[in-house]
Design a protein around this motif. Structure first.
Motif, PDB file in Angstrom:
ATOM      1  N   ILE A  11       0.823  -1.206   0.000  1.00 42.50           N
ATOM      2  CA  ILE A  11       0.000   0.000   0.000  1.00 42.50           C
ATOM      3  C   ILE A  11       0.862   1.262   0.000  1.00 42.50           C
ATOM      4  O   ILE A  11       0.640   2.186  -0.775  1.00 42.50           O
ATOM      5  N   GLU A  12       1.875   1.275   0.860  1.00 42.42           N
ATOM      6  CA  GLU A  12       2.732   2.463   0.898  1.00 42.42           C
ATOM      7  C   GLU A  12       3.366   2.715  -0.453  1.00 42.42           C
ATOM      8  O   GLU A  12       3.497   3.846  -0.907  1.00 42.42           O
ATOM      9  N   LEU A  13       3.748   1.623  -1.100  1.00 44.56           N
ATOM     10  CA  LEU A  13       4.404   1.769  -2.400  1.00 44.56           C
ATOM     11  C   LEU A  13       3.434   2.311  -3.447  1.00 44.56           C
ATOM     12  O   LEU A  13       3.774   3.177  -4.250  1.00 44.56           O
ATOM     13  N   LEU A  14       2.209   1.809  -3.428  1.00 47.05           N
ATOM     14  CA  LEU A  14       1.253   2.215  -4.458  1.00 47.05           C
ATOM     15  C   LEU A  14       0.648   3.594  -4.186  1.00 47.05           C
ATOM     16  O   LEU A  14       0.122   4.235  -5.082  1.00 47.05           O
ATOM     17  N   LEU A  15       0.735   4.049  -2.942  1.00 43.35           N
ATOM     18  CA  LEU A  15       0.214   5.379  -2.632  1.00 43.35           C
ATOM     19  C   LEU A  15       1.226   6.473  -2.951  1.00 43.35           C
ATOM     20  O   LEU A  15       0.878   7.636  -3.055  1.00 43.35           O
ATOM     21  N   ASN A  16       2.472   6.073  -3.090  1.00 49.35           N
ATOM     22  CA  ASN A  16       3.537   7.067  -3.251  1.00 49.35           C
ATOM     23  C   ASN A  16       3.931   7.235  -4.709  1.00 49.35           C
ATOM     24  O   ASN A  16       4.822   6.573  -5.215  1.00 49.35           O
ATOM     25  N   LYS A  17       3.250   8.140  -5.364  1.00 52.44           N
ATOM     26  CA  LYS A  17       3.448   8.331  -6.798  1.00 52.44           C
ATOM     27  C   LYS A  17       4.864   8.806  -7.140  1.00 52.44           C
ATOM     28  O   LYS A  17       5.363   8.566  -8.233  1.00 52.44           O
ATOM     29  N   ASN A  18       5.520   9.481  -6.185  1.00 50.99           N
ATOM     30  CA  ASN A  18       6.863  10.000  -6.481  1.00 50.99           C
ATOM     31  C   ASN A  18       7.968   9.046  -6.056  1.00 50.99           C
ATOM     32  O   ASN A  18       9.136   9.318  -6.264  1.00 50.99           O
ATOM     33  N   GLY A  19       7.587   7.937  -5.429  1.00 53.40           N
ATOM     34  CA  GLY A  19       8.586   6.984  -4.953  1.00 53.40           C
ATOM     35  C   GLY A  19       9.346   6.349  -6.110  1.00 53.40           C
ATOM     36  O   GLY A  19       8.831   6.252  -7.225  1.00 53.40           O
ATOM     37  N   LYS A  20      10.562   5.889  -5.829  1.00 49.57           N
ATOM     38  CA  LYS A  20      11.372   5.340  -6.923  1.00 49.57           C
ATOM     39  C   LYS A  20      10.873   3.970  -7.368  1.00 49.57           C
ATOM     40  O   LYS A  20      11.185   3.518  -8.451  1.00 49.57           O
ATOM     41  N   ASP A  21      10.069   3.327  -6.530  1.00 52.36           N
ATOM     42  CA  ASP A  21       9.542   2.021  -6.902  1.00 52.36           C
ATOM     43  C   ASP A  21       8.142   2.100  -7.498  1.00 52.36           C
ATOM     44  O   ASP A  21       7.550   1.086  -7.837  1.00 52.36           O
ATOM     45  N   TYR A  22       7.587   3.294  -7.597  1.00 46.87           N
ATOM     46  CA  TYR A  22       6.227   3.419  -8.120  1.00 46.87           C
ATOM     47  C   TYR A  22       6.187   2.899  -9.551  1.00 46.87           C
ATOM     48  O   TYR A  22       6.956   3.320 -10.406  1.00 46.87           O
ATOM     49  N   PRO A  23       5.291   1.938  -9.806  1.00 47.55           N
ATOM     50  CA  PRO A  23       5.335   1.263 -11.114  1.00 47.55           C
ATOM     51  C   PRO A  23       4.713   2.078 -12.249  1.00 47.55           C
ATOM     52  O   PRO A  23       3.834   2.908 -12.028  1.00 47.55           O
ATOM     53  N   ASP A  24       5.207   1.804 -13.467  1.00 45.87           N
ATOM     54  CA  ASP A  24       4.555   2.341 -14.661  1.00 45.87           C
ATOM     55  C   ASP A  24       3.309   1.523 -14.971  1.00 45.87           C
ATOM     56  O   ASP A  24       2.335   2.026 -15.509  1.00 45.87           O
ATOM     57  N   VAL A  25       3.417   0.236 -14.652  1.00 46.27           N
ATOM     58  CA  VAL A  25       2.305  -0.643 -14.950  1.00 46.27           C
ATOM     59  C   VAL A  25       2.202  -1.713 -13.858  1.00 46.27           C
ATOM     60  O   VAL A  25       3.213  -2.209 -13.356  1.00 46.27           O
ATOM     61  N   ALA A  26       0.944  -2.004 -13.491  1.00 45.12           N
ATOM     62  CA  ALA A  26       0.720  -3.044 -12.477  1.00 45.12           C
ATOM     63  C   ALA A  26       0.269  -4.316 -13.177  1.00 45.12           C
ATOM     64  O   ALA A  26      -0.569  -4.266 -14.075  1.00 45.12           O
ATOM     65  N   VAL A  27       0.870  -5.448 -12.783  1.00 45.18           N
ATOM     66  CA  VAL A  27       0.432  -6.736 -13.312  1.00 45.18           C
ATOM     67  C   VAL A  27      -0.197  -7.503 -12.154  1.00 45.18           C
ATOM     68  O   VAL A  27       0.479  -7.832 -11.186  1.00 45.18           O
ATOM     69  N   VAL A  28      -1.502  -7.720 -12.247  1.00 47.54           N
ATOM     70  CA  VAL A  28      -2.200  -8.408 -11.156  1.00 47.54           C
ATOM     71  C   VAL A  28      -2.322  -9.889 -11.513  1.00 47.54           C
ATOM     72  O   VAL A  28      -2.861 -10.241 -12.557  1.00 47.54           O
ATOM     73  N   ILE A  29      -1.779 -10.736 -10.639  1.00 45.63           N
ATOM     74  CA  ILE A  29      -1.792 -12.177 -10.890  1.00 45.63           C
ATOM     75  C   ILE A  29      -2.974 -12.808 -10.166  1.00 45.63           C
ATOM     76  O   ILE A  29      -3.178 -12.561  -8.960  1.00 45.63           O
ATOM     77  N   THR A  30      -3.746 -13.613 -10.874  1.00 46.38           N
ATOM     78  CA  THR A  30      -4.870 -14.309 -10.251  1.00 46.38           C
ATOM     79  C   THR A  30      -4.805 -15.792 -10.593  1.00 46.38           C
ATOM     80  O   THR A  30      -4.140 -16.194 -11.532  1.00 46.38           O
ATOM     81  N   ASP A  31      -5.517 -16.570  -9.802  1.00 43.99           N
ATOM     82  CA  ASP A  31      -5.588 -18.019 -10.014  1.00 43.99           C
ATOM     83  C   ASP A  31      -6.960 -18.309 -10.620  1.00 43.99           C
ATOM     84  O   ASP A  31      -7.973 -17.883 -10.078  1.00 43.99           O
ATOM     85  N   VAL A  32      -6.970 -19.014 -11.717  1.00 47.92           N
ATOM     86  CA  VAL A  32      -8.235 -19.218 -12.443  1.00 47.92           C
ATOM     87  C   VAL A  32      -9.282 -19.894 -11.558  1.00 47.92           C
ATOM     88  O   VAL A  32     -10.478 -19.639 -11.684  1.00 47.92           O
ATOM     89  N   GLU A  33      -8.837 -20.717 -10.617  1.00 47.18           N
ATOM     90  CA  GLU A  33      -9.798 -21.403  -9.755  1.00 47.18           C
ATOM     91  C   GLU A  33     -10.369 -20.505  -8.673  1.00 47.18           C
ATOM     92  O   GLU A  33     -11.399 -20.806  -8.098  1.00 47.18           O
ATOM     93  N   ASN A  34      -9.645 -19.441  -8.328  1.00 49.62           N
ATOM     94  CA  ASN A  34     -10.114 -18.525  -7.289  1.00 49.62           C
ATOM     95  C   ASN A  34     -10.351 -17.126  -7.842  1.00 49.62           C
ATOM     96  O   ASN A  34     -10.163 -16.134  -7.149  1.00 49.62           O
ATOM     97  N   LEU A  35     -10.770 -17.103  -9.111  1.00 49.51           N
ATOM     98  CA  LEU A  35     -10.845 -15.821  -9.801  1.00 49.51           C
ATOM     99  C   LEU A  35     -11.740 -14.826  -9.058  1.00 49.51           C
ATOM    100  O   LEU A  35     -11.393 -13.653  -8.945  1.00 49.51           O
TER     101      LEU A  35
END
Lengths: 81, 704
Positions: free
Chosen positions: B79-103
Motif C-alpha cells: 500500500i505504501e508503495l502504491l500510494l507514493n506516486k513520487n517513490g522510486k519504486d512506483y510502477p509504470d504498470v501493475a500486473v495483477v496475478i490471479t488463479d483461475v480457480e479462485n478468480l
C-alpha cells in the motif's frame, strides 16, 4: 441461542446472516465472508479449534472464537425432526 | 517511440497462492535479487526481464496481499508503495496475478488496483488446471467488463509468458479507468472528501483514511498524503461498515462480470483436495504424518548434512595448512591461514544445513501442506504466543538455530515471529552435543537405574530442559510483548500442488546467499577478532613463550610435539583471551569453574563446540581425541577445595550453563539480520546469559 458457524457440524452448510462488523477483521469479509453467502464446515481440528471452511468458494480456516461471532442459518438438507 | 534507455517499471501484485512467484521466476529467471525494504524485514524481490526491441522491464515482486487494506507489515509495503506516486519504486504498470480457480476472490484486489488509475494488466494463472476443473473463460468479455487486457498463463508449463511481456511493452495503451465506482457506497461522503482535498485522487484518500482504522500505521514520511485527520466525519465503526459495503459492492460487480465470462462445470470439479485434507488434517493421521515429515527433516539437517559439513571442515583445514606452507611466514600469513580461512570456513560450514532445511520448507510451502500444519498446530501453539508455523523452526533448532531462525520468515504475524526467533536458541542444537557428551561422561556415573542408564537420562533431561525453556520463555514473552497490530487468524487453505523444481531451487539458492552475504560478514568479523585475541598477548610472556617453556622443561627430554603443546598452552594462557578468562575467574568461581574453564567459555562464544578444543589446548593435550581430553580433565583439581575440578556439582553447573547461555555469535548475527536491529540479539544475549548464570550458580551451590 443464535446459531453460528461454530454450531455447524462437519459437512453442514449455512447462509451467513449477521456479522458484528466492529470486531470481525476486514480480511474476513474481503475473503467472501459476507451476509447472504454460503458457508460449509469442512473440517474441525483436534480440540475443536480451528475450523476449516468453504466460504463462497474460498477455502480458509478461522478460530472458534471468530466463528462464534458469525451468525448463520442452517441449510437443512436432511428432513427436519 | 523508442525506449531503449528507460526500463519499464513493473509491479507484480496478487493474492498469496496465485503462483505470483512462479510468474516472477518465469519472467526474470535467475536474473533477480532478493533484499529487504529499508528499515523492515519484508523481503524485496526484484529482477530484470528482457522484452523485445531491446526494451527491458524492471520487475518488482510485491508481497502477496488479499486486498489494499493492510493487516500485516508485508501488506503495508504494497500500500505504501502504491500510494507514493513520487517513490522510486512506483510502477509504470501493475500486473495483477490471479488463479483461475479462485478468480472471484482474486479479482477483489484487481478492482482496487484499477481504482488507483494505474495501467493494469490482468494475468489469469494456472490455466493448465482449467480442463480438469471444467472451467471455460470468455476472455474478450472479461477484458471489456474489467477494462483491461488479459494474459492467460500457465506458469507451471511456461505458457502465456510472452503475452505478458507483449502487454507490458505496450503498457501505454492500457486503460487507466476504474471498473467499479467505489464512491457509490456513500456518495455524499465521498463528494465531501474530494472537495476537501481536490488535488488528490479519491480512492487513495479513502485508503489513507481506512488504513488508520485498520491499526497499521502508514509511514507518513514515505507517503505524500494529506493529513486526513481533520476530515473526521465518520467513526471507526462507521468506516468499517463502509468497508464492508465496499467489499459487497465489489463482489456484486465481480459476480456480474463472471456470470458472462466464466463458466464452470461442477461435475468436473471435486478433486483430490477433499481426500487429501481428510488424511492430512485427520486428528490422528494428520499428526503422525506431520511428525514423520519433521523426523525426516531433522534427519536431513542433523545427519545427512554431516557429510558435506565434514568435507567443508577438512577442505578449509587443508587450505589453511596449504596457505601456511606456501606463503612466507609472518603476521600477514597467520592472519590469512589462521584467521581468515577458518573464519570463512565457519560461515560456509552452515550451508548444507540451511540448504536442506529450505529444501524441505519450500516444498512444504509450495505444495500447500504448510497451511494444514498451521491448522493442526494452531490450538497447541497459540497459548504460548507462537504460530502453528513455529513448530518447524523450533524442531530445526534442535539441529542448528541458524537455519531455524531464518525459517521464521514464513510466519506472518510479527509478534509470533519475533517470539519464535527469541526462543529458538534454547533448543538443544548439535553444537551443544560435544560439550554435553564429554561432561556427562566425566561427571555422571555410567550406571543403570531400573535398566536406564544415568548418562542417557541426563542427556535426555538436557534436551527436555531446552524445550521447556523455549516454550516457557515464549509464554512469558507472549504476556510481556505488546504490539500495535492486532493479530487475528484467517488462514487460506490453498489447493494442493506439486512443487515446481525451479521455485524450490531458487528459494534454496536465495536463502543460502542471504545467509552467506548477510550474517556471514558479521560471523567472519567476530571470528577474526576472537582469533586475534587468542593468538596475541600484551606481555613479554606471550612473545617469549617458546623460550620460556623450552628453558622450563630443559633436561626433561620432551619430544618436539610435547614441547609444542606446552608452548601453545602457555601462549593461550597469556593471550588477551587468557587474560579475560583469568579476569572473570572471580565471577565464575561461585559456579565451580576456574580460569581455564573461563578461557574456554570466552572462546567458545565463536561456537559452542570450541569449548572442548580450547580445553585441549589449555591442558596441553596434543590430540583432540575425546578420550585423551577426558582423562586429562578428570585429573584436574580445584585449587580451592582440593577435590576434583570436574565433579557432579561443577559438571551439572556447566551443563546447565551451556543449555541456557547464548554462546553462539552466528545465531546473534542471524537474529540481527532477521530482526533488522541489534536490539533483539543483545536482549537475547543478556537474558540468556543471565538465566545461564543463575541456574548454574544454584546448581553448583546446591550440589556442592
Amino acid at each position: 441461542m443464535k446459531t453460528t458457524i461454530a454450531h455447524l457440524k462437519r459437512g453442514e452448510k449455512g447462509i451467513i446472516k449477521d456479522i458484528p462488523i466492529d470486531i470481525i477483521p476486514v480480511k474476513l469479509f474481503e475473503m467472501g465472508c459476507l451476509p447472504g453467502n454460503e458457508v460449509e464446515l469442512l473440517q474441525v481440528a483436534p480440540f475443536k479449534d480451528p475450523l476449516y471452511l468453504n466460504i463462497n468458494g474460498s477455502f480458509l480456516s478461522i478460530r472458534r472464537e471468530t466463528a462464534l461471532l458469525i451468525e448463520v442459518e442452517k441449510i437443512n438438507e436432511t428432513p427436519e425432526i | 517511440m523508442i525506449l531503449t534507455n528507460k526500463q519499464i517499471k513493473v509491479a507484480l501484485i496478487g493474492n498469496p497462492n496465485t503462483g505470483k512467484t512462479s510468474v516472477f521466476n518465469q519472467l526474470t529467471g535467475l536474473n533477480q535479487k532478493v533484499g529487504n525494504y529499508p528499515g523492515i524485514t519484508v523481503e524485496k524481490k526484484e529482477g530484470i526481464c528482457k522484452l523485445s526491441r531491446g526494451v527491458k522491464a524492471h520487475i518488482l515482486d510485491l508481497p502477496g496481499t488479499y486486498s489494499l487494506n493492510a493487516t500485516s507489515l508485508d501488506e503495508n509495503v504494497v500500500i505504501e508503495l502504491l500510494l507514493n506516486k513520487n517513490g522510486k519504486d512506483y510502477p509504470d504498470v501493475a500486473v495483477v496475478i490471479t488463479d483461475v480457480e479462485n478468480l472471484k476472490r482474486n479479482l477483489l484486489l484487481f478492482t482496487q488496483i484499477k481504482d488507483l488509475k494505474l495501467p493494469t494488466i490482468l494475468v489469469i494463472n494456472m490455466a493448465d488446471r482449467m480442463d480438469r476443473k471444467g472451467i471455460s473463460l470468455d476472455i474478450e468479455s472479461l477484458e471489456q467488463k474489467l477494462n483491461t487486457r488479459i494474459a492467460l498463463v500457465s506458469s507451471r508449463k511456461g505458457t502465456g509468458i510472452d503475452k505478458i511481456k507483449e502487454l507490458i511493452l505496450d503498457y501505454r495503451s492500457l486503460s487507466t479507468e476504474p471498473c467499479v465506482n467505489a464512491s457509490a457506497i456513500d456518495q455524499p461522503y465521498f463528494e465531501n472528501l474530494q472537495n476537501a482535498f481536490p488535488e488528490h485522487e479519491l480512492y487513495k484518500l479513502w485508503l489513507v483514511i481506512t488504513q488508520d482504522a485498520n491499526f497499521v500505521e502508514l509511514n507518513r514520511h514515505a507517503v505524500p498524503v494529506p493529513d486526513t485527520s481533520s476530515f473526521n466525519t465518520k467513526s471507526r465503526s462507521e468506516l468499517k461498515r463502509l468497508q464492508q459495503r465496499e467489499a459487497i459492492h465489489r463482489y456484486q460487480f465481480i459476480n456480474g462480470t463472471l456470470k458472462e465470462g466464466y463458466k464452470t462445470d461442477i461435475h468436473a470439479a471435486k478433486g483430490l483436495r477433499a481426500t487429501l485434507d481428510r488424511i492430512l488434517t485427520h486428528k490422528v493421521w494428520g499428526y503422525v504424518i506431520f511428525f514423520a515429515i519433521l523426523l525426516l527433516m531433522f534427519q536431513a539437517i542433523f545427519k545427512w548434512s554431516e557429510y558435506p559439513m565434514d568435507f567443508i571442515d577438512q577442505s578449509f583445514a587443508s587450505l589453511s595448512e596449504w596457505a601456511k606452507n606456501v606463503l612466507p611466514a609472518g603476521v600477514f600469513t597467520n592472519l590469512i591461514a589462521e584467521g581468515l580461512i577458518p573464519g570463512i570456513g565457519g560461515v560456509v560450514i552452515f550451508i548444507p544445513q540451511i540448504a536442506f532445511l529450505f529444501l524441505f520448507i519450500s516444498i512444504l510451502e509450495e505444495s500447500g501442506y504448510m497451511s494444514r500444519v498451521v491448522f493442526l498446530m494452531d490450538k497447541g501453539m497459540r497459548r504460548f504466543g507462537l504460530s502453528g508455523k513455529s513448530v518447524v523452526p523450533l524442531i530445526s533448532g534442535a539441529a542448528c538455530a541458524i537455519p531455524a531462525v531464518m525459517a521464521t520468515r514464513n510466519i506472518e504475524s510479527w509478534k509470533e515471529r519475533l517470539i519464535t526467533i527469541l526462543v529458538t536458541p534454547f533448543m538443544t542444537c548439535s553444537a551443544r552435543l560435544p560439550v554435553y557428551l564429554i561432561i556427562i561422561a566425566l561427571v555422571i556415573p555410567d550406571e543403570r537405574f531400573m535398566g536406564l542408564n544415568y548418562q542417557g537420562l541426563m542427556l535426555m533431561a538436557l534436551y527436555l530442559i531446552g524445550f521447556i525453556a523455549a516454550v516457557g520463555s515464549a509464554y512469558i514473552l507472549h504476556k510481556l510483548l505488546k504490539t500495535r497490530t492486532r493479530s487475528f487468524f484467517v488462514v487460506e487453505m490453498p489447493n494442493y500442488k506439486i512443487p515446481l523444481f525451479k521455485n524450490v531451487a531458487i528459494t534454496v539458492v536465495e536463502k543460502t546467499k542471504s545467509f552467506v552475504f548477510g550474517a556471514g560478514k558479521i560471523i567472519l568479523a567476530i571470528s577474526i577478532i576472537l582469533w586475534f585475541l587468542a593468538s596475541n598477548g600484551p606481555s613479554e610472556r606471550f612473545d617469549n613463550a617458546e623460550q620460556i617453556i623450552t628453558e622450563r622443561h630443559q633436561g626433561e627430554n620432551l619430544s618436539e610435539g610435547e614441547l609444542d603443546t606446552e608452548i601453545a598452552s602457555y601462549q593461550l594462557e597469556n593471550s588477551y583471551i587468557g587474560i579475560v578468562g583469568k579476569a572473570i575467574e572471580p565471577v565464575i568461581q561461585p559456579l565451580g569453574y576456574d580460569w581455564k574453564i573461563g578461557i574456554a567459555l570466552v572462546s567458545s562464544f565463536a561456537a559452542r563446540e570450541v569449548f572442548v578444543g580450547t580445553l585441549a589446548t589449555i591442558y596441553s593435550v596434543g590430540s583432540e581425541e575425546e578420550g585423551t581430553i577426558k582423562n586429562r580433565m578428570a585429573k584436574e583439581t580445584n585449587p580451592q577445595t582440593g577435590g576434583k575440578l570436574f565433579n557432579l556439582a561443577s559438571g551439572v553447573s556447566l551443563l546447565l550453563f551451556y543449555a541456557f547461555a547464548m554462546q553462539c555469535m552466528s545465531t546473534l548475527a542471524i537474529v540481527k539480520r532477521e530482526t533488522n536491529s541489534w536490539k533483539w540479539p543483545m536482549i537475547q544475549l543478556v537474558f540468556m546469559s543471565a538465566i545461564a548464570y543463575v541456574t548454574a550458580l544454584i546448581a553448583y551451590q546446591v550440589l556442592k
